[in-house]
Write a protein that holds these residues in place. Structure first.
Motif, PDB file in Angstrom:
ATOM      1  N   ALA A 161     136.496  68.550  -5.652  1.00 19.68           N
ATOM      2  CA  ALA A 161     135.770  68.536  -6.922  1.00 19.68           C
ATOM      3  C   ALA A 161     136.729  68.358  -8.092  1.00 19.68           C
ATOM      4  CB  ALA A 161     134.975  69.825  -7.086  1.00 19.68           C
ATOM      5  N   ILE A 162     137.859  69.057  -8.055  1.00 15.50           N
ATOM      6  CA  ILE A 162     138.848  68.938  -9.125  1.00 15.50           C
ATOM      7  C   ILE A 162     139.369  67.508  -9.211  1.00 15.50           C
ATOM      8  CG2 ILE A 162     141.157  69.658  -9.860  1.00 15.50           C
ATOM      9  CD1 ILE A 162     140.439  72.440  -8.597  1.00 15.50           C
ATOM     10  N   VAL A 219     135.368  67.425 -21.305  1.00 17.91           N
ATOM     11  CA  VAL A 219     134.363  68.213 -20.589  1.00 17.91           C
ATOM     12  C   VAL A 219     134.682  68.260 -19.098  1.00 17.91           C
ATOM     13  CG1 VAL A 219     131.925  68.313 -19.940  1.00 17.91           C
ATOM     14  CG2 VAL A 219     132.570  67.778 -22.307  1.00 17.91           C
ATOM     15  N   TYR A 220     135.078  67.113 -18.544  1.00 19.19           N
ATOM     16  CA  TYR A 220     135.419  67.070 -17.122  1.00 19.19           C
ATOM     17  C   TYR A 220     136.635  67.941 -16.839  1.00 19.19           C
ATOM     18  CZ  TYR A 220     132.269  63.051 -17.131  1.00 19.19           C
ATOM     19  OH  TYR A 220     131.182  62.241 -17.279  1.00 19.19           O
ATOM     20  N   LEU A 221     137.591  67.948 -17.766  1.00 19.35           N
ATOM     21  CA  LEU A 221     138.783  68.781 -17.598  1.00 19.35           C
ATOM     22  C   LEU A 221     138.416  70.260 -17.603  1.00 19.35           C
ATOM     23  CD1 LEU A 221     141.850  69.113 -17.423  1.00 19.35           C
ATOM     24  CD2 LEU A 221     141.929  68.975 -19.923  1.00 19.35           C
ATOM     25  N   VAL A 222     137.528  70.651 -18.499  1.00 18.77           N
ATOM     26  CA  VAL A 222     137.116  72.057 -18.572  1.00 18.77           C
ATOM     27  C   VAL A 222     136.457  72.486 -17.267  1.00 18.77           C
ATOM     28  CG1 VAL A 222     135.532  73.667 -19.711  1.00 18.77           C
ATOM     29  CG2 VAL A 222     136.918  72.096 -21.084  1.00 18.77           C
ATOM     30  N   VAL A 223     135.575  71.653 -16.726  1.00 20.14           N
ATOM     31  CA  VAL A 223     134.914  71.997 -15.471  1.00 20.14           C
ATOM     32  C   VAL A 223     135.923  72.035 -14.324  1.00 20.14           C
ATOM     33  CG1 VAL A 223     133.111  71.360 -13.834  1.00 20.14           C
ATOM     34  CG2 VAL A 223     132.745  71.007 -16.280  1.00 20.14           C
ATOM     35  N   ALA A 224     136.886  71.105 -14.331  1.00 24.03           N
ATOM     36  CA  ALA A 224     137.924  71.103 -13.297  1.00 24.03           C
ATOM     37  C   ALA A 224     138.753  72.388 -13.370  1.00 24.03           C
ATOM     38  CB  ALA A 224     138.821  69.877 -13.461  1.00 24.03           C
ATOM     39  N   LEU A 225     139.105  72.828 -14.575  1.00 20.88           N
ATOM     40  CA  LEU A 225     139.865  74.065 -14.730  1.00 20.88           C
ATOM     41  C   LEU A 225     139.051  75.271 -14.281  1.00 20.88           C
ATOM     42  CD1 LEU A 225     141.578  73.402 -18.186  1.00 20.88           C
ATOM     43  CD2 LEU A 225     142.659  73.383 -15.915  1.00 20.88           C
ATOM     44  N   TRP A 226     137.753  75.232 -14.525  1.00 17.11           N
ATOM     45  CA  TRP A 226     136.880  76.322 -14.075  1.00 17.11           C
ATOM     46  C   TRP A 226     136.847  76.391 -12.559  1.00 17.11           C
ATOM     47  CZ3 TRP A 226     131.901  75.875 -11.679  1.00 17.11           C
ATOM     48  CH2 TRP A 226     131.225  77.095 -11.518  1.00 17.11           C
ATOM     49  N   MET A 228     139.169  75.319 -10.591  1.00 18.32           N
ATOM     50  CA  MET A 228     140.500  75.760 -10.178  1.00 18.32           C
ATOM     51  C   MET A 228     140.639  77.276 -10.314  1.00 18.32           C
ATOM     52  SD  MET A 228     144.237  74.499 -11.551  1.00 18.32           S
ATOM     53  CE  MET A 228     143.881  72.815 -11.036  1.00 18.32           C
ATOM     54  N   ALA A 229     140.094  77.815 -11.412  1.00 16.64           N
ATOM     55  CA  ALA A 229     140.158  79.263 -11.610  1.00 16.64           C
ATOM     56  C   ALA A 229     139.402  79.993 -10.507  1.00 16.64           C
ATOM     57  CB  ALA A 229     139.589  79.625 -12.979  1.00 16.64           C
ATOM     58  N   ARG A 230     138.257  79.461 -10.126  1.00  8.71           N
ATOM     59  CA  ARG A 230     137.483  80.090  -9.052  1.00  8.71           C
ATOM     60  C   ARG A 230     138.215  79.984  -7.712  1.00  8.71           C
ATOM     61  NH1 ARG A 230     131.368  78.625  -8.554  1.00  8.71           N
ATOM     62  NH2 ARG A 230     131.565  80.440  -7.200  1.00  8.71           N
ATOM     63  N   LEU A 231     138.973  78.901  -7.551  1.00  9.25           N
ATOM     64  CA  LEU A 231     139.745  78.725  -6.321  1.00  9.25           C
ATOM     65  C   LEU A 231     140.893  79.719  -6.247  1.00  9.25           C
ATOM     66  CD1 LEU A 231     140.440  77.033  -3.752  1.00  9.25           C
ATOM     67  CD2 LEU A 231     141.793  75.563  -5.263  1.00  9.25           C
ATOM     68  N   LEU A 232     141.537  79.995  -7.391  1.00  5.86           N
ATOM     69  CA  LEU A 232     142.730  80.824  -7.396  1.00  5.86           C
ATOM     70  C   LEU A 232     142.434  82.309  -7.543  1.00  5.86           C
ATOM     71  CD1 LEU A 232     145.035  78.653  -9.697  1.00  5.86           C
ATOM     72  CD2 LEU A 232     145.012  78.768  -7.189  1.00  5.86           C
ATOM     73  N   THR A 233     141.297  82.652  -8.139  1.00  5.09           N
ATOM     74  CA  THR A 233     141.001  84.058  -8.392  1.00  5.09           C
ATOM     75  C   THR A 233     140.967  84.916  -7.125  1.00  5.09           C
ATOM     76  OG1 THR A 233     139.817  83.562 -10.435  1.00  5.09           O
ATOM     77  CG2 THR A 233     139.332  85.670  -9.381  1.00  5.09           C
ATOM     78  N   PRO A 234     140.281  84.503  -6.036  1.00  6.60           N
ATOM     79  CA  PRO A 234     140.274  85.334  -4.835  1.00  6.60           C
ATOM     80  C   PRO A 234     141.680  85.566  -4.287  1.00  6.60           C
ATOM     81  CG  PRO A 234     138.564  83.680  -4.726  1.00  6.60           C
ATOM     82  CD  PRO A 234     139.421  83.347  -5.901  1.00  6.60           C
ATOM     83  N   ARG A 235     142.564  84.546  -4.357  1.00 13.81           N
ATOM     84  CA  ARG A 235     143.927  84.699  -3.868  1.00 13.81           C
ATOM     85  C   ARG A 235     144.690  85.717  -4.708  1.00 13.81           C
ATOM     86  NH1 ARG A 235     145.777  78.416  -2.715  1.00 13.81           N
ATOM     87  NH2 ARG A 235     144.138  77.944  -1.201  1.00 13.81           N
TER      88      ARG A 235
END
Length: 240
Positions: A161-162, A219-226, A228-235
């Motif tokens: 998705a990113i 806008v696409y960058l903001v969603v990509a960063l979001w 990414m944040a969801r991907l990294l938060t559990p780790r």
């Protein structure tokens, strides 16, 4: 150029003094929108219905409000109109519909960018403002491919998705930059409609290109960063 050859669906370009009164109350349009959303409404969960209602509001702003008429005068307004379709209505509709089982992100992103670029070619754009059928082909293809793209993003893994979001960001940003730095006006339907608004055709075009190049692509960058944040938060939580 004689602007009388242009017969856009939203009507002739309005004057600044009267454009706020130019609501589009086309009964066919309103009926089609009402029936479509009534069919989509059935069987949806509460959250999905909220998304549908928001999407209906965005489409009403795009096609019923005076923005429709303003887009006949200014390419900047037409750009905002298209961005409402692909960055607001489309993701809202994608959230309101069931998540697809397979993402197909690559073809969705490629087709969406192809359609976006194709309709911003000067000849295709002029054709859309000369014939109602071509106009609706433009709107429908932009919206449909954007819904497919956002649905694919929703179904894709975070890394995919990113990558897809960043690819579309670059594609839109490049298109906006090319429009902004064209050096001469290229959209004939607006050659004679911008001066009343205090803009030359080139200034109007440059403003539209800058909107696509920076805030819209972001806008696409903001969603990509979001994502990414969801991907990294559990780790991060596990490491803690």
């Amino acid at each position: 150029m004689d602007e009388r050859i242009w017969t856009p669906y939203c009507g002739a370009a309005p004057a600044p003094a009267g454009w706020l009164a130019r609501w589009n109350l086309d009964p066919v349009l309103i009926a089609v929108m009402a029936v479509t959303f009534a069919l989509l409404w059935r069987g949806r969960a509460r959250d999905q219905r909220i998304m549908l209602a928001a999407a209906a509001g965005v489409l009403a702003i795009s096609f019923v409000s005076p923005l429709c008429a303003l887009s006949s005068a200014l390419f900047t307004a037409r750009t905002l109109h298209h961005l409402l379709l692909i960055l607001a209505a489309a993701p809202l509709l994608a959230l309101a519909l069931p998540t697809p089982k397979r993402s197909r992100l690559l073809p969705a992103a490629a087709l969406h960018l192809l359609v976006l670029w194709a309709w911003h070619a000067p000849g295709a754009y002029a054709a859309a403002l000369s014939n109602d059928a071509t106009y609706w082909a433009m709107q429908a293809s932009l919206l449909a491919t954007a819904i497919w793209f956002w649905s694919a993003v929703r179904a894709a893994s975070a890394p995919a998705a990113i990558a897809g979001l960043l690819a579309v960001m670059l594609g839109m940003g490049l298109l906006g930059a090319l429009i902004a730095f064209a050096g001469q006006p290229i959209y004939a339907p607006h050659f004679a409609t911008t001066l009343a608004w205090g803009l030359t055709p080139l200034e109007d075009q440059q403003a539209a290109g800058l909107i696509m190049w920076a805030p819209a692509a972001a806008v696409y960058l903001v969603v990509a960063l979001w994502r990414m944040a969801r991907l990294l938060t559990p780790r991060a939580e596990v490491a803690a």
